[in-house]
Motif scaffolding. Structure first.
Motif, PDB file in Angstrom:
ATOM      1  N   MET A 163      56.703   6.949  26.222  1.00  0.00           N
ATOM      2  CA  MET A 163      55.431   7.450  25.706  1.00  0.00           C
ATOM      3  C   MET A 163      54.899   8.624  26.525  1.00  0.00           C
ATOM      4  O   MET A 163      54.245   9.513  25.986  1.00  0.00           O
ATOM      5  CB  MET A 163      54.398   6.324  25.672  1.00  0.00           C
ATOM      6  N   THR A 164      55.196   8.639  27.824  1.00  0.00           N
ATOM      7  CA  THR A 164      54.834   9.803  28.639  1.00  0.00           C
ATOM      8  C   THR A 164      55.586  11.032  28.158  1.00  0.00           C
ATOM      9  O   THR A 164      54.998  12.120  28.018  1.00  0.00           O
ATOM     10  CB  THR A 164      55.139   9.551  30.123  1.00  0.00           C
ATOM     11  N   CYS A 165      56.872  10.870  27.894  1.00  0.00           N
ATOM     12  CA  CYS A 165      57.680  11.992  27.403  1.00  0.00           C
ATOM     13  C   CYS A 165      57.243  12.402  25.998  1.00  0.00           C
ATOM     14  O   CYS A 165      57.256  13.589  25.658  1.00  0.00           O
ATOM     15  CB  CYS A 165      59.160  11.614  27.417  1.00  0.00           C
ATOM     16  N   PHE A 166      56.862  11.437  25.169  1.00  0.00           N
ATOM     17  CA  PHE A 166      56.354  11.733  23.825  1.00  0.00           C
ATOM     18  C   PHE A 166      55.105  12.609  23.935  1.00  0.00           C
ATOM     19  O   PHE A 166      54.970  13.639  23.252  1.00  0.00           O
ATOM     20  CB  PHE A 166      56.024  10.424  23.098  1.00  0.00           C
ATOM     21  N   ALA A 167      54.177  12.205  24.807  1.00  0.00           N
ATOM     22  CA  ALA A 167      52.933  12.956  24.988  1.00  0.00           C
ATOM     23  C   ALA A 167      53.205  14.358  25.531  1.00  0.00           C
ATOM     24  O   ALA A 167      52.616  15.346  25.074  1.00  0.00           O
ATOM     25  CB  ALA A 167      52.002  12.197  25.922  1.00  0.00           C
ATOM     26  N   LEU A 168      54.106  14.458  26.494  1.00  0.00           N
ATOM     27  CA  LEU A 168      54.436  15.768  27.055  1.00  0.00           C
ATOM     28  C   LEU A 168      55.149  16.644  26.024  1.00  0.00           C
ATOM     29  O   LEU A 168      54.987  17.866  26.031  1.00  0.00           O
ATOM     30  CB  LEU A 168      55.305  15.599  28.308  1.00  0.00           C
ATOM     31  N   GLY A 169      55.918  16.022  25.150  1.00  0.00           N
ATOM     32  CA  GLY A 169      56.542  16.774  24.067  1.00  0.00           C
ATOM     33  C   GLY A 169      55.493  17.394  23.158  1.00  0.00           C
ATOM     34  O   GLY A 169      55.649  18.542  22.703  1.00  0.00           O
TER      35      GLY A 169
END
Length: 405
Positions: free
Chosen positions: A366-372
């Motif tokens: 979810m951190t990577c999703f948000a940063l994406g």
């Protein structure tokens, strides 16, 4: 020469703020050392797997996270507006299913998770719901940027979905609920929601929380362990002789023995005694092994990430883009600050992980999703407010265009 050519080809596919890409990569690479070191607690104390197995699992989860971030950043961010409308009912159902299943881990209520048998990991549905909710909040405020917001109308279309989501997260995860509510208030403030109405919302929310606590106190079997857990964590914040005081005590010992430069990589002693040493309390292990220098270095990377997120928000060409970056990006840094504050005994135990460093699939994904999402906004130069309005009015267009692409 060939390697340089291949690197250049790779960089051409990485759009958006290059500094964010670099910071994410640095934090991810650094995470291998403390996760590998702290996993000995799970292996030799808990008896779960091997240190190499935990390291490989962490590497796989990070690779999946980067794949998610890469894929999301390629999507034009205008699609996220309609996508939030489509996903909102899905996350509500997921939250209800997760809350109803009543998972028990170690004798405690852990109904914030659902199990993904194929991947062998738990998925914390509240993290996905939080991200979808923040996109929905940005969408609502952006669509009303030039209109006067009526309180009664916003109660139904804005605060009702927010309140419903928060109430479904609250019984199992108070810290996430509190952080999400604060972020909603921040984005609403930045998005021009009338301040006088925000005061009413805060007052009403405090009242609803008080009523919820009283109901759970009156019917403790309905939601076992939840309010008692909140109460014990607050009490243990000042009373270090109790169970969670033990966690904080070991974290403080780890931090105190770290000194200026630390014991050295892999040489932590407290990792063998500190529960959740590879997740919730990994910052304490970092300080013990890398000292104040290592702690300040990690802290500086998060503040650099905060700075680049704010730059991306400032450069976004639309109101929706700005609010989207703030809503998706700032919670990552706030979560990091909360995690480090818990490890240093500045606030009560919350259960928040250290983004991109702690082990755990949901947090990484979810951190990577948000940063994406942040990178998608920072890479878009030609999106107009008119296009966003059209996309917001017709959320199903995301499915139509995806099929044709």
């Amino acid at each position: 020469m060939q390697n340089k050519k291949n690197m250049n080809q790779l960089f051409r596919h990485l759009k958006g703020d290059r500094a964010i890409w670099a910071l994410v990569g640095i934090l991810a690479i650094f995470s291998f050392m403390p996760v590998y070191s702290a996993s000995t607690n799970l292996v030799y104390v808990v008896g779960n797997g091997s240190t190499l197995g935990h390291l490989v699992k962490h590497a796989v989860l990070l690779c999946m996270g980067f794949a998610i971030m890469f894929g999301i950043h390629k999507i034009p961010y205008r699609y996220f507006s309609g996508g939030s409308v489509l996903l909102f009912p899905v996350v509500i159902v997921l939250l209800m299913v997760t809350l109803a299943q009543g998972t028990i881990i170690g004798g405690a209520n852990a109904s914030r998770w659902i199990r993904l048998p194929v991947l062998g990991v738990g998925f914390q549905t509240s993290t996905l719901a939080s991200l979808v909710l923040m996109v929905y909040v940005a969408r609502y405020l952006a669509r009303r940027k030039d209109r006067h917001i009526e309180f009664k109308e916003s109660l139904l279309q804005f605060w009702l979905p927010i309140g419903g989501t928060l109430l479904l997260i609250l019984p199992a995860n108070f810290s996430t609920t509190a952080l999400l509510f604060l972020m909603v208030l921040l984005v609403a403030f930045i998005g021009g929601y009338p301040r006088k109405y925000l005061v009413f919302i805060v007052a009403g929310s405090i009242g609803i929380l008080a009523i919820f606590v009283l109901i759970v106190k009156a019917f403790p079997d309905a939601m076992p362990n939840r309010v008692a857990t909140w109460q014990s964590r607050i009490e243990n914040f000042s009373n270090k002789e109790n169970a969670e005081g033990y966690q904080v005590e070991k974290a403080k010992i780890a931090i105190a023995t770290g000194g200026l430069t630390g014991r050295g990589p892999g040489k932590s002693v407290q990792k063998n005694f500190l529960p959740q040493s590879s997740s919730d309390f990994i910052f304490a292990i970092i300080v013990e092994e890398y000292g104040i220098v290592g702690a300040l270095t990690v802290l500086s990377f998060y503040f650099l990430l905060l700075f680049r997120i704010l730059v991306a928000a400032q450069k976004a060409g639309t109101v929706f883009g700005t609010l989207l970056v703030v809503g998706a990006g700032l919670p990552i840094v706030f979560q990091a600050i909360i995690n480090m504050s818990v490890a240093t005994n500045m606030i009560p135990v919350t259960g928040q992980t250290l983004p991109l460093i702690s082990s755990g699939g949901t947090s990484i994904w979810m951190t990577c999703f948000a940063l994406g999402i942040v990178l998608s906004v920072s890479s878009s130069k030609d999106v107009t407010e008119e296009e966003l309005e059209k996309e917001s009015d017709d959320p199903l267009s995301i499915l139509h265009e995806t099929i044709h692409e």
